[in-house]
Design a protein around this motif. Structure first.
Motif, PDB file in Angstrom:
ATOM      1  N   MET A 164       0.860  -1.090   0.116  1.00 33.20           N
ATOM      2  CA  MET A 164      -0.071   0.080  -0.064  1.00 33.20           C
ATOM      3  C   MET A 164       0.885   1.493  -0.078  1.00 33.20           C
ATOM      4  O   MET A 164       1.871   1.221   0.900  1.00 33.20           O
ATOM      5  N   ALA A 165       0.622   2.011  -0.800  1.00 30.58           N
ATOM      6  CA  ALA A 165       1.343   3.356  -0.827  1.00 30.58           C
ATOM      7  C   ALA A 165       0.506   4.376   0.001  1.00 30.58           C
ATOM      8  O   ALA A 165      -0.664   4.484   0.037  1.00 30.58           O
ATOM      9  N   LEU A 166       1.156   5.079   0.714  1.00 30.06           N
ATOM     10  CA  LEU A 166       0.687   6.103   1.517  1.00 30.06           C
ATOM     11  C   LEU A 166       1.518   7.187   1.637  1.00 30.06           C
ATOM     12  O   LEU A 166       2.731   7.396   1.961  1.00 30.06           O
ATOM     13  N   MET A 167       0.950   8.606   1.416  1.00 28.75           N
ATOM     14  CA  MET A 167       1.616   9.990   1.521  1.00 28.75           C
ATOM     15  C   MET A 167       1.123  10.354   2.749  1.00 28.75           C
ATOM     16  O   MET A 167       0.252  10.665   3.134  1.00 28.75           O
ATOM     17  N   ILE A 168       2.175  10.681   3.348  1.00 27.09           N
ATOM     18  CA  ILE A 168       1.995  11.687   4.831  1.00 27.09           C
ATOM     19  C   ILE A 168       2.804  12.900   4.683  1.00 27.09           C
ATOM     20  O   ILE A 168       3.847  12.790   4.143  1.00 27.09           O
ATOM     21  N   GLN A 169       2.294  13.898   5.269  1.00 24.70           N
ATOM     22  CA  GLN A 169       3.044  15.102   5.411  1.00 24.70           C
ATOM     23  C   GLN A 169       3.509  15.486   6.640  1.00 24.70           C
ATOM     24  O   GLN A 169       2.860  15.393   7.568  1.00 24.70           O
ATOM     25  N   LEU A 170       4.920  15.483   6.824  1.00 19.44           N
ATOM     26  CA  LEU A 170       5.573  15.730   8.139  1.00 19.44           C
ATOM     27  C   LEU A 170       6.104  17.087   8.324  1.00 19.44           C
ATOM     28  O   LEU A 170       6.416  17.824   7.233  1.00 19.44           O
ATOM     29  N   SER A 171       6.131  17.555   9.487  1.00 19.77           N
ATOM     30  CA  SER A 171       6.642  18.833   9.486  1.00 19.77           C
ATOM     31  C   SER A 171       8.081  19.023   9.205  1.00 19.77           C
ATOM     32  O   SER A 171       8.755  18.059   9.236  1.00 19.77           O
ATOM     33  N   GLU A 172       8.562  20.052   8.937  1.00 19.54           N
ATOM     34  CA  GLU A 172      10.182  20.381   8.664  1.00 19.54           C
ATOM     35  C   GLU A 172      11.194  19.699   9.856  1.00 19.54           C
ATOM     36  O   GLU A 172      11.936  18.942   9.461  1.00 19.54           O
ATOM     37  N   SER A 173      10.632  19.997  10.973  1.00 13.64           N
ATOM     38  CA  SER A 173      11.612  19.563  12.060  1.00 13.64           C
ATOM     39  C   SER A 173      11.407  17.753  12.035  1.00 13.64           C
ATOM     40  O   SER A 173      12.524  17.421  12.233  1.00 13.64           O
ATOM     41  N   VAL A 174      10.497  17.195  11.908  1.00 13.55           N
ATOM     42  CA  VAL A 174      10.194  15.793  11.998  1.00 13.55           C
ATOM     43  C   VAL A 174      10.812  15.350  10.613  1.00 13.55           C
ATOM     44  O   VAL A 174      11.591  14.267  11.029  1.00 13.55           O
ATOM     45  N   ALA A 175      10.707  15.792   9.764  1.00 12.75           N
ATOM     46  CA  ALA A 175      11.370  15.375   8.561  1.00 12.75           C
ATOM     47  C   ALA A 175      12.892  15.384   8.532  1.00 12.75           C
ATOM     48  O   ALA A 175      13.759  14.420   8.126  1.00 12.75           O
ATOM     49  N   GLU A 176      13.245  16.417   9.003  1.00 14.18           N
ATOM     50  CA  GLU A 176      14.871  16.552   9.196  1.00 14.18           C
ATOM     51  C   GLU A 176      15.424  15.380  10.379  1.00 14.18           C
ATOM     52  O   GLU A 176      16.296  14.916  10.147  1.00 14.18           O
ATOM     53  N   ASN A 177      14.811  15.446  11.453  1.00 12.33           N
ATOM     54  CA  ASN A 177      15.017  14.365  12.305  1.00 12.33           C
ATOM     55  C   ASN A 177      15.092  12.821  11.641  1.00 12.33           C
ATOM     56  O   ASN A 177      15.925  12.240  11.874  1.00 12.33           O
ATOM     57  N   LEU A 178      13.764  12.684  10.957  1.00 14.48           N
ATOM     58  CA  LEU A 178      14.032  11.381  10.233  1.00 14.48           C
ATOM     59  C   LEU A 178      15.113  11.200   9.176  1.00 14.48           C
ATOM     60  O   LEU A 178      15.849   9.967   9.273  1.00 14.48           O
ATOM     61  N   ARG A 179      15.457  12.181   8.363  1.00 16.96           N
ATOM     62  CA  ARG A 179      16.585  12.018   7.487  1.00 16.96           C
ATOM     63  C   ARG A 179      17.809  11.874   8.353  1.00 16.96           C
ATOM     64  O   ARG A 179      18.709  10.940   8.076  1.00 16.96           O
ATOM     65  N   GLU A 180      18.095  12.540   9.434  1.00 19.09           N
ATOM     66  CA  GLU A 180      19.187  12.650  10.291  1.00 19.09           C
ATOM     67  C   GLU A 180      19.394  10.997  10.967  1.00 19.09           C
ATOM     68  O   GLU A 180      20.185  10.300  10.697  1.00 19.09           O
ATOM     69  N   ALA A 181      18.194  10.363  11.377  1.00 20.32           N
ATOM     70  CA  ALA A 181      18.110   9.014  12.164  1.00 20.32           C
ATOM     71  C   ALA A 181      18.488   7.967  10.807  1.00 20.32           C
ATOM     72  O   ALA A 181      19.199   7.287  11.237  1.00 20.32           O
ATOM     73  N   ALA A 182      17.860   8.314   9.632  1.00 24.81           N
ATOM     74  CA  ALA A 182      18.062   7.241   8.487  1.00 24.81           C
ATOM     75  C   ALA A 182      19.498   7.373   8.230  1.00 24.81           C
ATOM     76  O   ALA A 182      19.997   6.279   7.734  1.00 24.81           O
ATOM     77  N   GLU A 183      19.945   8.482   7.903  1.00 29.43           N
ATOM     78  CA  GLU A 183      21.505   8.555   7.502  1.00 29.43           C
ATOM     79  C   GLU A 183      22.359   7.739   8.850  1.00 29.43           C
ATOM     80  O   GLU A 183      23.399   7.015   8.193  1.00 29.43           O
ATOM     81  N   ARG A 184      22.134   8.097   9.956  1.00 27.57           N
ATOM     82  CA  ARG A 184      22.864   7.292  10.922  1.00 27.57           C
ATOM     83  C   ARG A 184      22.821   5.669  10.823  1.00 27.57           C
ATOM     84  O   ARG A 184      23.889   5.118  10.964  1.00 27.57           O
ATOM     85  N   GLN A 185      21.807   5.286  10.212  1.00 30.22           N
ATOM     86  CA  GLN A 185      21.649   3.825  10.291  1.00 30.22           C
ATOM     87  C   GLN A 185      21.847   3.392   8.637  1.00 30.22           C
ATOM     88  O   GLN A 185      21.520   2.142   8.561  1.00 30.22           O
ATOM     89  N   GLN A 186      22.179   4.066   7.973  1.00 30.98           N
ATOM     90  CA  GLN A 186      22.432   3.898   6.558  1.00 30.98           C
ATOM     91  C   GLN A 186      21.328   3.442   5.858  1.00 30.98           C
ATOM     92  O   GLN A 186      21.232   2.499   5.143  1.00 30.98           O
ATOM     93  N   LEU A 187      20.184   4.050   6.009  1.00 32.59           N
ATOM     94  CA  LEU A 187      18.958   3.542   5.390  1.00 32.59           C
ATOM     95  C   LEU A 187      18.393   4.871   4.793  1.00 32.59           C
ATOM     96  O   LEU A 187      18.507   6.060   4.944  1.00 32.59           O
ATOM     97  N   LYS A 188      17.276   4.657   3.627  1.00 38.20           N
ATOM     98  CA  LYS A 188      16.678   5.525   2.962  1.00 38.20           C
ATOM     99  C   LYS A 188      15.645   6.221   4.067  1.00 38.20           C
ATOM    100  O   LYS A 188      15.159   5.260   4.961  1.00 38.20           O
ATOM    101  N   PRO A 189      15.438   7.362   4.064  1.00 36.49           N
ATOM    102  CA  PRO A 189      14.249   7.812   5.296  1.00 36.49           C
ATOM    103  C   PRO A 189      12.867   7.170   4.881  1.00 36.49           C
ATOM    104  O   PRO A 189      12.201   6.664   5.998  1.00 36.49           O
ATOM    105  N   GLU A 190      12.561   6.804   3.760  1.00 33.42           N
ATOM    106  CA  GLU A 190      11.348   6.258   3.522  1.00 33.42           C
ATOM    107  C   GLU A 190      11.379   4.650   4.238  1.00 33.42           C
ATOM    108  O   GLU A 190      10.479   4.284   4.867  1.00 33.42           O
ATOM    109  N   ASP A 191      12.591   4.021   4.202  1.00 29.41           N
ATOM    110  CA  ASP A 191      12.490   2.775   4.751  1.00 29.41           C
ATOM    111  C   ASP A 191      12.566   2.837   6.203  1.00 29.41           C
ATOM    112  O   ASP A 191      12.148   1.889   6.905  1.00 29.41           O
ATOM    113  N   LEU A 192      13.253   3.828   6.857  1.00 29.38           N
ATOM    114  CA  LEU A 192      13.153   4.076   8.405  1.00 29.38           C
ATOM    115  C   LEU A 192      11.600   4.393   8.816  1.00 29.38           C
ATOM    116  O   LEU A 192      11.350   3.964   9.754  1.00 29.38           O
ATOM    117  N   ALA A 193      11.126   5.117   8.157  1.00 30.07           N
ATOM    118  CA  ALA A 193       9.711   5.656   8.278  1.00 30.07           C
ATOM    119  C   ALA A 193       8.828   4.137   8.548  1.00 30.07           C
ATOM    120  O   ALA A 193       8.026   4.158   9.373  1.00 30.07           O
TER     121      ALA A 193
END
Length: 116
Positions: A1-30
């Motif tokens: 299932m495809a699902l589009m969600i809108q994140l605030s900029e601060s949440v999106a940035e936290n997700l990007r940083e956490a994904a980078e630390r785990q060497q994942l794409k932000p979508e996969d971490l989400a």
């Protein structure tokens, strides 16, 4: 299932940083985060609840033998007043109207207002 969600900029940035630390794409971490969160919210089915109840140990101290007829007891209760169906129906209609008004107010405050 495809699902589009809108994140605030601060949440999106936290997700990007956490994904980078785990060497994942932000979508996969989400996806992982959502799956883990949903696993924490297990809601048993009615059948599972009944099976759990049936599986409980028998406790004799929870059993009380009947001491008489419920029908006789209710019929002989001196505190029992006659039931006024008309008054009860009017009161229940008022309660239902109040519940509808509360639901409507909640829907409006949440941005969803169904047609009357």
């Amino acid at each position: 299932m495809a699902l589009m969600i809108q994140l605030s900029e601060s949440v999106a940035e936290n997700l990007r940083e956490a994904a980078e630390r785990q060497q994942l794409k932000p979508e996969d971490l989400a996806v992982q985060l959502i799956e883990n969160a949903l696993d924490a919210y297990y809601f048993p089915t009615l059948e599972e609840v009944v099976a759990q109840i049936k599986g409980l140990p028998f406790k004799p101290e929870n059993i009380r033998e009947a001491t008489g007829s419920l029908r006789d007891h209710l019929a002989s209760d001196p505190e029992d007043v006659e039931f006024d169906l008309e008054a009860w129906s009017q009161e229940w209609a008022r309660v239902e109207e109040e519940m509808r008004a509360i639901t409507r107010a909640n829907d409006i405050s949440e941005g969803f207002a169904p047609l009357p």
